[in-house]
Design an enzyme around this catalytic site. Sequence first.
Site, PDB file in Angstrom:
ATOM      1  N   SER A   1       1.596 -10.216  10.384  1.00  0.00           N
ATOM      2  CA  SER A   1       0.937  -9.154   9.627  1.00  0.00           C
ATOM      3  C   SER A   1      -0.570  -9.271   9.808  1.00  0.00           C
ATOM      4  CB  SER A   1       1.301  -9.245   8.139  1.00  0.00           C
ATOM      5  OG  SER A   1       0.447  -8.447   7.364  1.00  0.00           O
TER       6      SER A   1
ATOM      7  N   SER B   1       2.107  -5.510   3.227  1.00  0.00           N
ATOM      8  CA  SER B   1       3.545  -5.424   3.481  1.00  0.00           C
ATOM      9  C   SER B   1       4.353  -6.392   2.617  1.00  0.00           C
ATOM     10  CB  SER B   1       3.836  -5.730   4.964  1.00  0.00           C
ATOM     11  OG  SER B   1       3.138  -4.856   5.811  1.00  0.00           O
TER      12      SER B   1
ATOM     13  N   CYS C   1       0.859  -1.175   0.000  1.00  0.00           N
ATOM     14  CA  CYS C   1       0.000   0.000   0.000  1.00  0.00           C
ATOM     15  C   CYS C   1       0.902   1.234   0.000  1.00  0.00           C
ATOM     16  CB  CYS C   1      -0.907   0.000   1.222  1.00  0.00           C
ATOM     17  SG  CYS C   1       0.007   0.052   2.786  1.00  0.00           S
TER      18      CYS C   1
ATOM     19  N   CYS D   1       2.546   5.574   8.867  1.00  0.00           N
ATOM     20  CA  CYS D   1       1.617   5.722   7.745  1.00  0.00           C
ATOM     21  C   CYS D   1       0.687   6.901   8.024  1.00  0.00           C
ATOM     22  CB  CYS D   1       0.805   4.447   7.577  1.00  0.00           C
ATOM     23  SG  CYS D   1      -0.539   4.606   6.373  1.00  0.00           S
TER      24      CYS D   1
ATOM     25  N   ASN E   1      -3.113  -7.491   8.567  1.00  0.00           N
ATOM     26  CA  ASN E   1      -3.944  -7.415   7.365  1.00  0.00           C
ATOM     27  C   ASN E   1      -3.819  -8.663   6.504  1.00  0.00           C
ATOM     28  OD1 ASN E   1      -2.350  -6.658   4.627  1.00  0.00           O
ATOM     29  ND2 ASN E   1      -1.255  -5.786   6.369  1.00  0.00           N
TER      30      ASN E   1
ATOM     31  N   HIS F   1       3.902   1.501  11.526  1.00  0.00           N
ATOM     32  CA  HIS F   1       2.768   1.219  12.415  1.00  0.00           C
ATOM     33  C   HIS F   1       2.489   2.349  13.396  1.00  0.00           C
ATOM     34  CE1 HIS F   1       4.698  -2.735  11.416  1.00  0.00           C
ATOM     35  NE2 HIS F   1       3.478  -2.933  10.973  1.00  0.00           N
TER      36      HIS F   1
ATOM     37  N   GLU G   1       0.579  -1.098  16.074  1.00  0.00           N
ATOM     38  CA  GLU G   1      -0.300   0.036  15.780  1.00  0.00           C
ATOM     39  C   GLU G   1      -1.198   0.364  16.972  1.00  0.00           C
ATOM     40  OE1 GLU G   1      -4.074   1.158  12.987  1.00  0.00           O
ATOM     41  OE2 GLU G   1      -2.567  -0.158  12.089  1.00  0.00           O
TER      42      GLU G   1
ATOM     43  N   CYS H   1      -8.188   1.420   6.729  1.00  0.00           N
ATOM     44  CA  CYS H   1      -7.631   2.137   5.586  1.00  0.00           C
ATOM     45  C   CYS H   1      -8.150   1.581   4.269  1.00  0.00           C
ATOM     46  CB  CYS H   1      -6.106   2.119   5.638  1.00  0.00           C
ATOM     47  SG  CYS H   1      -5.335   0.655   4.953  1.00  0.00           S
TER      48      CYS H   1
ATOM     49  N   HIS I   1       5.781  -5.338   8.563  1.00  0.00           N
ATOM     50  CA  HIS I   1       5.779  -6.746   8.961  1.00  0.00           C
ATOM     51  C   HIS I   1       6.081  -7.652   7.764  1.00  0.00           C
ATOM     52  CE1 HIS I   1       3.243  -6.002  12.823  1.00  0.00           C
ATOM     53  NE2 HIS I   1       4.541  -5.952  13.057  1.00  0.00           N
TER      54      HIS I   1
END
EC number: 1.17.7.4
Length: 333
Positions: A234, A279, A20, A107, A236, A85, A137, A206, A49
């Site tokens: 990770s 990532s 991203c 980010c 996500n 993060h 995060e 996001c 990550h």
Amino acid sequence: MNIAAKPPLTIRLCGPRGFCAGVDRAIQIVVLALKSYGAPVYVRHEIVHNRYVVEGLEAKGAVFVEELNEIPEEHRAQPVVFSAHGVPKSVPEDASARNLFYLDATCPLVSKVHKQAMRHNKLGRHVVLIGHAGHPEVIGTMGQLPEGSVSLIETIEDADAYEPADPDNLGFVTQTTLSVDDTAGVITRLHERFPNLTAPAADSICYATTNRQEVVKQAAPGCDLFIIVGAPNSSNSKRLVEVALRAGAKKSLLVQRASELDWDEIGPISTLGLSAGASAPEVIVNEIIEAFRARFDAKVELAETVQENEHFLVNRELRNIELTHEDMAWVNG
């Protein structure tokens, strides 16, 4: 094995996938810092990550540390980069106290969540953070506010058990990398219990997380196997595995490199779904495709929902440094 002997395979390659804008920016910051200031460049925690990314940056001269006190006295003039993060407020304060030169690679969408939480707090609301305990995060977001100002909710069961001091004065934010569907369930339950719960000014999850989950939902039905390229730490990426299974894939695996593929476990398949967490570098996606092409007569079909054109500027100190295609080829191919 000749081509004719290979079994046919359709690979549904998801788009968007992989890096991203926030991850891309964070990696660029480390690469540009190395070009500008030379090695070593210190990085507090994993920049993102992904082990391949971390090891690639180490090979270029980055040094990863858990805490700032690990940076030797003789290197205090070298940059230290904070991960994508985000970090608690205490970290830049510590860096300033140590006279360290730091570059914040948080980010911008995580920074937006920080601001949303601080706005709730400024308006006198207790902050409910929906996220996973221990995730960097979450630690960073909770660290924006005084201790006791934030309550962490992970599940619907947590939402059921939550007993705030002032149920009519709550505001929520979420970790950016959660499952959209899971989070919606938790938010619904919180709203049922606390009708005056205030949402953030904009969605916290996001765009990249949402986009990757939506295309996996579209591609998963009918897949014998769905592979997500990503790291076990990770958030996500793990959510994408869950999304693929819920959406109809018979099986889903989280894989960091092609070398991890267990061909006996994979067995005979005819349709493969393939995506990558935010990532995960594109070079590893290509590596996975080539591994399947070596064993199958594979054709790749693009399953695309939207095109992402977001771009986040690097730190002002680095904007005059040229970033070439060759600088990023080790991750982008």
